[in-house]
Structures are given as C-alpha cells and as structure tokens.
Design an enzyme around this catalytic site. Sequence first.
Site, mmCIF file in Angstrom:
data_model
loop_
_atom_site.group_PDB
_atom_site.id
_atom_site.type_symbol
_atom_site.label_atom_id
_atom_site.label_comp_id
_atom_site.label_asym_id
_atom_site.label_seq_id
_atom_site.Cartn_x
_atom_site.Cartn_y
_atom_site.Cartn_z
ATOM 1 N N SER A 199 0.800 -1.226 0.000
ATOM 2 C CA SER A 199 0.000 0.000 0.000
ATOM 3 C C SER A 199 0.834 1.278 0.000
ATOM 4 O O SER A 199 0.314 2.349 -0.289
ATOM 5 C CB SER A 199 -0.937 0.017 1.216
ATOM 6 O OG SER A 199 -0.201 0.120 2.420
ATOM 7 N N LYS A 247 0.923 4.651 6.941
ATOM 8 C CA LYS A 247 0.373 5.437 5.827
ATOM 9 C C LYS A 247 0.987 6.835 5.872
ATOM 10 O O LYS A 247 1.731 7.187 6.787
ATOM 11 C CB LYS A 247 -1.155 5.564 5.933
ATOM 12 C CG LYS A 247 -1.925 4.259 6.030
ATOM 13 C CD LYS A 247 -1.916 3.461 4.746
ATOM 14 C CE LYS A 247 -2.712 2.164 4.904
ATOM 15 N NZ LYS A 247 -2.567 1.279 3.736
#
Length: 266
Positions: free
Chosen positions: A74, A129
Amino acid sequence: MSDFPASGPVAGPSLPPAAVPRISANTRAEALRRVNRTGARWLWEWAKSFIIAVGLFVVVRAFLVQAFKIPSGSMEKTLLVGDFLIVNKLVYGAEVPFTQRRLPPLRRPSRGDVIVFQFPLEPEKDFVKRLVGMPGDTLEMHAGALYVNGRPQSERYVVHTDPDATTSEDDFRWQRDYLVRTVEAARSGYHPSRNNWGPLIVPPQSYFVLGDNRDNSLDSRYWGFVPDSLVRGRPMFVYYSYAPDSERRFAWLTRIRWGRLGEQIR
C-alpha cells in the site's frame, strides 16, 4: 688393566623421596568454599547483566524505537513488501505502558509525514500510511488528484497501479457524516468512489491518511479518520530489506535488497 672405569652410568648414593605436605580437611573445605563463592559471584554477575539488558530492551522498545515490517504494497514505491523499519516512538510522545498517558512529544505530526498507527477498527494491528489531512482541513479528490483546503497537492511519492478499477459506494458511506454540503452535491446527490470524493472536514484530534500506492491501499477513504491517540511513531529508516519469493525457501538471505539498507523514509 685400564685406569678408567667401565662406561655406563654411575650409581650415586640413593636420596630419600621428597616429603609431600599433607592437606588438611579444613584447607580442602576452605578451597571448596572459595570455588563456590567464585561460581556464585560469576552467576550473579551474569544474571545482573541479563536483567539490565532486558530492562534496557523494554525501555527502548516502549519509549524510543520499535521494529516494524511492511506486509503489503500500500505504500509502494516509498516502502516495499519485505522492508524492515526502525520507528521513532519518542518523536510524537511515546505511550507509557499499561496507562493512558503519553510522554511530551518532541513535535506534533504534520502533513506529509509517514506515520505508524494502530488501525482504528482493529487496534491490535499496526498500519503505516502518509498523513495528508490535519484537524480542520477540508479534503477532496477528483480523478485521483488530492485537494487540501481547495488547493491541488503535488505528491511526487504517489503511484497509480490500477487507476481504472471500480469501487462500491457502500465502501464510502461513512463519509456522509463529514461531508461539506456543496450546491452540486445537494442537487445531484453524493456518489463517492475511490478517486472521487469529498469535500470532507477532518474533525478535531484526528488525522486523514492515504497510502502512496493510491490504487492498492486500505486507508482513510474506506474506514475514516485516525484518532491522534492511536499514532505510534514515525519510521526513520530501512534497516533490512529483501524481496519475498514463495518459491525460494531462503529468500530472506538470497534476495536482500542491499541498496535499500539504511534508506531514510520521507
């Protein structure tokens, strides 16, 4: 008759065997006590060293740094599957174990930071993230381009690996509670997708995070905001990295990414 004696050793007068002093039972007991004391002292010194080492490890892991492994793609190309990171926990204020208290932070998270946090839906899992939205920010996305407070963002680290994939509106139903009611949305209704959503307002004490691999990231678009209390720290550098390969049993030894070792996270 020869005047010299026959060849060969000449036996001299015999000497009595040297007297060997006898060791008393008390002397033996004292020597044994000294040996036992030495062994016990060595064992105690080793135990102290072990306890100190464990204590330092616990303190370092709880308050300073922690190792973290990248399990998914990701955050590609910033972080790769098989990267092992050192995470700075002190920078944002480490949590004191078994309490709800935190140490004073060295600084607050800021827009653009890569952060490690507890996943709000499953706090036992850690996610990594990029922080893109601060409390009070207005965020929206159009055709995959991110806008913050009405301004398009230049995100050099973002990659798109599957821009044409479709998503269901149900994945974004939570957004309606934070939606800025624009005239267009009021007229046509709100139909969000992975690459088109908002504008949303980030609530107080919360952050909005996205993966750098925007087309392959389970991030705030799908499940919402990250409470600031769940932020664990900031990755500093890659200390080990290898390319996973299910067909190679020892890929962690044979497929090391030497060029990534020591690479700083930005």
